[in-house]
Design an enzyme around this catalytic site. Structure first.
Site, PDB file in Angstrom:
ATOM      1  N   CYS A  28       0.829  -1.191   0.000  1.00  0.00           N
ATOM      2  CA  CYS A  28       0.000   0.000   0.000  1.00  0.00           C
ATOM      3  C   CYS A  28       0.873   1.254   0.000  1.00  0.00           C
ATOM      4  O   CYS A  28       2.092   1.184  -0.042  1.00  0.00           O
ATOM      5  CB  CYS A  28      -0.891   0.010   1.243  1.00  0.00           C
ATOM      6  SG  CYS A  28      -1.851  -1.497   1.479  1.00  0.00           S
ATOM      7  N   LEU A  57      -3.455  -1.736  -1.818  1.00  0.00           N
ATOM      8  CA  LEU A  57      -3.356  -2.824  -2.781  1.00  0.00           C
ATOM      9  C   LEU A  57      -3.729  -4.078  -2.011  1.00  0.00           C
ATOM     10  O   LEU A  57      -2.977  -4.537  -1.148  1.00  0.00           O
ATOM     11  CB  LEU A  57      -1.941  -2.936  -3.347  1.00  0.00           C
ATOM     12  CG  LEU A  57      -1.681  -4.082  -4.330  1.00  0.00           C
ATOM     13  CD1 LEU A  57      -2.520  -3.919  -5.586  1.00  0.00           C
ATOM     14  CD2 LEU A  57      -0.201  -4.160  -4.697  1.00  0.00           C
ATOM     15  N   ALA A  58      -4.886  -4.633  -2.279  1.00  0.00           N
ATOM     16  CA  ALA A  58      -5.414  -5.743  -1.487  1.00  0.00           C
ATOM     17  C   ALA A  58      -4.693  -7.040  -1.833  1.00  0.00           C
ATOM     18  O   ALA A  58      -4.729  -7.495  -2.973  1.00  0.00           O
ATOM     19  CB  ALA A  58      -6.913  -5.888  -1.722  1.00  0.00           C
ATOM     20  N   VAL A  59      -4.039  -7.643  -0.841  1.00  0.00           N
ATOM     21  CA  VAL A  59      -3.296  -8.889  -1.018  1.00  0.00           C
ATOM     22  C   VAL A  59      -3.768  -9.952  -0.029  1.00  0.00           C
ATOM     23  O   VAL A  59      -3.965 -11.112  -0.385  1.00  0.00           O
ATOM     24  CB  VAL A  59      -1.778  -8.645  -0.876  1.00  0.00           C
ATOM     25  CG1 VAL A  59      -1.008  -9.959  -0.883  1.00  0.00           C
ATOM     26  CG2 VAL A  59      -1.280  -7.734  -1.996  1.00  0.00           C
ATOM     27  N   GLY A  61       2.842  -3.087   3.517  1.00  0.00           N
ATOM     28  CA  GLY A  61       3.775  -4.202   3.573  1.00  0.00           C
ATOM     29  C   GLY A  61       3.105  -5.535   3.814  1.00  0.00           C
ATOM     30  O   GLY A  61       1.900  -5.695   3.637  1.00  0.00           O
ATOM     31  N   GLU A  62       3.917  -6.493   4.203  1.00  0.00           N
ATOM     32  CA  GLU A  62       3.439  -7.836   4.516  1.00  0.00           C
ATOM     33  C   GLU A  62       4.199  -8.363   5.729  1.00  0.00           C
ATOM     34  O   GLU A  62       5.427  -8.258   5.792  1.00  0.00           O
ATOM     35  CB  GLU A  62       3.674  -8.798   3.343  1.00  0.00           C
ATOM     36  CG  GLU A  62       3.006  -8.389   2.043  1.00  0.00           C
ATOM     37  CD  GLU A  62       1.489  -8.429   2.085  1.00  0.00           C
ATOM     38  OE1 GLU A  62       0.941  -9.069   3.008  1.00  0.00           O
ATOM     39  OE2 GLU A  62       0.859  -7.818   1.202  1.00  0.00           O
ATOM     40  N   ASP A 117      -3.020  -9.040   8.052  1.00  0.00           N
ATOM     41  CA  ASP A 117      -1.843  -8.803   8.880  1.00  0.00           C
ATOM     42  C   ASP A 117      -1.816  -7.401   9.467  1.00  0.00           C
ATOM     43  O   ASP A 117      -1.135  -7.148  10.458  1.00  0.00           O
ATOM     44  CB  ASP A 117      -0.559  -9.084   8.091  1.00  0.00           C
ATOM     45  CG  ASP A 117      -0.465  -8.278   6.808  1.00  0.00           C
ATOM     46  OD1 ASP A 117      -1.493  -7.790   6.315  1.00  0.00           O
ATOM     47  OD2 ASP A 117       0.655  -8.152   6.270  1.00  0.00           O
ATOM     48  N   VAL A 143      12.331 -11.084 -18.636  1.00  0.00           N
ATOM     49  CA  VAL A 143      12.404  -9.980 -19.592  1.00  0.00           C
ATOM     50  C   VAL A 143      13.503 -10.274 -20.599  1.00  0.00           C
ATOM     51  O   VAL A 143      14.541 -10.860 -20.264  1.00  0.00           O
ATOM     52  CB  VAL A 143      12.666  -8.634 -18.878  1.00  0.00           C
ATOM     53  CG1 VAL A 143      14.038  -8.618 -18.212  1.00  0.00           C
ATOM     54  CG2 VAL A 143      12.510  -7.458 -19.833  1.00  0.00           C
ATOM     55  N   SER A 201      11.009 -12.232  -5.955  1.00  0.00           N
ATOM     56  CA  SER A 201      12.207 -11.840  -6.692  1.00  0.00           C
ATOM     57  C   SER A 201      13.457 -12.427  -6.050  1.00  0.00           C
ATOM     58  O   SER A 201      13.502 -12.670  -4.840  1.00  0.00           O
ATOM     59  CB  SER A 201      12.320 -10.307  -6.705  1.00  0.00           C
ATOM     60  OG  SER A 201      13.603  -9.880  -7.092  1.00  0.00           O
TER      61      SER A 201
END
Length: 612
Positions: free
Chosen positions: A2, A51-53, A78-79, A102, A291, A377
């Site tokens: 977010c 940003l809904a996760v 964050g998470e 969370d 990429v 990543s």
């Protein structure tokens, strides 16, 4: 993931300034396209873009908890990867939860443990808590600095935001850049707590900032420390294997589609292999993305940094795990597009001159976002495990500067040849870099019995984990959040970082190669071709058409001799660079990119330049 922002004013009633708080919040719509919220009381205002996760329905913010002494509110980004265990712990302590997200764990964790809540959290996070009981604001940032958080001190309080642009939407903040800001921008030393913007500070990783009517104070709750390593080689490899599996499993948790960024190198392939193994046990298929550039593989020319094309190794890994893969193919016109460049500058809030390193990453993330919301990543493995080529070179091990800069110096490249001579002399970047290096190197803890090699290499690892990695993490965050994609970095799990950091250097390279520990710990999930691959850097287009487009864009700037950018740039250098034929040196290409970034940054942000 977010975007958060807010305003504390102990001398004003903020209930009459909702329009300003809404403007601050709106600047970060790309960080949170799924939800919006503002919470205002007399002396505080919190803004949030979501940003809904996790728990898309229940996790709306700012989130408020009413206590007997007053409200406690949080705006969170964050998470938290251990939120399930913490939730159970807090329930056992009497806390009642209304959601499955969370954010509520962080909020109730603060109510239970106060400002020390950060010490309980495993994850990437930056959040603000207003505690009405003590009329104080607490800003908290994760240990490695994965999620950004900035603040601007005012006469009677503070402004904050995930990005400086949120702060600048408030009329109390001035968009000014002075000599120190220019030095930090040009030197790329990532000085702790600094930003290019005058009076805009960064909450340091592993730190809390607390604001009360009495003033502002900071507290460091985590830093890298030198500890004895007692495990032998086999036990060390096994421990890293266990940690890696646990980290990846935790970071796959999401209520939205997720994927893995796959380059064909050891780092991303290790994450891919572990993710595929875990998802297969759940009966799920893994998505992967990479990429590439038109004609890159067929016409590849090896360099000292990029020894081989990624595509063959990507194919090997996809065949090995059977992932549903998409290769995002780019061409020179796409990565040189001025609108894409301007989008990356607006995402970063500052010029960096990274050119196609930024634009290609932005375009990759934009493409991924059409089908996935979360990506894992392989970023930061080189910093954690000592994987860069310069880690093994005597020149760098024994140099008295940042290792990545020593490598550049050894190749006799001048990264600032494009800078205006007068400004170059007055800024004295070499002295600034030397001072920053001295400050960083003297803060390293060493074991009493460490020999010279161990001390040198611990210092090198420390510099990468506290300086270099933060530059890369900031790039990753800004490019991903500009496209509303959450990118997670398993190699930045603080448990893994602490363990590997304290592994002796000779053990880190026990087989005579870079990243020995990671290679052996993940060989069960990676094909031999990738396990034995020599590190190759993030790809850059080798198409000469890209440079020609840059030169034409720069020629348009040369034709504006009165342009503000020439207060910073050497007009004659740029003119010469735009007329060069053939394969121009990489330093010239980088210089043109720096000038183009500066030109568009000045046009977009219109900063006040306080030149020396």
């Amino acid at each position: 993931m977010c975007g958060i922002t807010g305003w504390v004013s102990y001398g004003a009633d903020l209930r009459g300034f909702r329009n300003i708080v809404e403007r601050m919040t709106h600047t970060m719509v790309s960080r949170g396209p799924d939800g919006y919220g503002v919470w205002i009381r007399e002396h505080v205002a919190l803004g949030h873009r979501r940003l809904a996760v996790i728990d898309p329905i229940g996790g709306r913010q700012p989130m408020i908890a009413e206590t007997s002494g007053g409200a406690v509110a949080i705006s969170y980004s964050g998470e938290i990867y251990n939120f399930t265990e913490l939730r159970e712990d807090l329930i056992g302590r009497g806390h009642v939860f209304k959601t499955q997200c969370d954010t509520e764990v962080a909020l109730n964790g603060y109510i239970e443990w106060g400002e020390s809540v950060a010490e309980y959290l495993n994850g990437m996070f930056a959040f603000a808590i207003w505690d009405e009981r003590d009329a104080k604001l607490v800003l908290v940032r994760d240990r490695m600095g994965i999620k950004p958080l900035y603040y601007y001190t005012t006469g009677d309080g503070l402004l904050f935001g995930s990005e400086p642009k949120a702060i600048f939407a408030n009329p109390l903040a001035s968009k000014a850049v002075d000599a120190d800001g220019l030095r930090e921008m040009l030197a790329s030393t990532k000085a702790p707590g600094c930003s290019p913007w005058k009076n805009v500070a960064e909450v340091e990783p592993g730190t809390t900032v607390t604001v009360t009517p009495a003033g502002t104070r900071t507290h460091t709750y985590w830093r890298l420390k030198a500890l004895e390593h007692h495990d032998d080689r086999l036990a060390t490899v096994n421990r890293i294997r266990e940690l890696m599996a646990d980290v990846v499993h935790r970071q796959l948790v999401a209520d939205v589609p997720r994927c893995v960024l796959l380059s064909g190198g050891l780092d991303s392939s290790a994450i891919t292999g572990l993710a595929a193994l875990h998802l297969a046990e759940q009966g799920e298929e893994l998505r992967t993305f990479s990429v590439d550039f038109d004609g890159y593989e067929a016409n590849f020319r090896p360099t000292s940094v990029r020894l081989s094309p990624d595509a063959p190794y990507v194919r090997d890994m996809v065949n090995h795990v059977g992932s549903r893969h998409r290769n995002v193919m780019l061409d020179s016109s796409m990565v040189a597009d001025l609108e894409v460049r301007r989008a990356t500058i607006q995402a970063r809030d500052a010029p960096n001159g990274w050119g196609d390193l930024d634009t290609s990453l932005y375009l990759l993330f934009k493409s991924i976002r059409t089908t996935s919301t979360v990506a894992l990543s392989g970023e930061s493995a080189d910093e954690v495990f000592g994987g860069y080529p310069w880690f093994s070179e005597d020149l760098v091990q024994n140099s008295k500067t940042f290792p990545w800069m020593a490598m550049s110096k050894s190749r006799m490249t001048d990264p600032l040849a494009w800078l205006h001579p007068d400004l170059r002399n007055s800024l004295d970047i070499p002295t600034y870099i030397a001072d920053q290096y001295s400050s960083a190197a003297t803060s390293v803890d060493h074991l009493d019995d460490a020999d010279e090699l161990e001390q040198n290499m611990r210092t090198a690892c420390y510099l990468h984990l506290t300086r270099f990695v933060r530059t890369l993490l900031d790039r990753k965050d800004r490019m991903s959040m500009a496209t509303s994609l959450e990118v997670r970095v398993p190699f930045c799990d603080h448990r893994l970082v602490e363990y590997v950091y304290n592994t002796p250097w000779r053990l880190k390279r026990f087989d005579g190669r870079e990243k020995s520990l990671l290679r052996h710990a993940t060989k069960h999930v990676v094909p031999e071709s990738i396990s034995n691959r020599v590190k190759s850097g993030y790809p850059l287009t080798q198409d000469s058409a890209y440079v020609k487009i840059l030169q034409q864009q720069a020629r348009d700037i040369v034709a504006e001799p009165g342009a503000l950018v020439f207060d910073l740039v050497d007009h004659s250098w740029l003119s010469k660079a735009t007329s060069a034929d053939g394969d121009i040196p990489s330093g010239v290409k980088a210089g043109i990119n720096s000038v183009l970034d500066l030109y568009h940054w000045l046009e977009i942000y219109k900063p006040k330049l306080v030149l020396p």
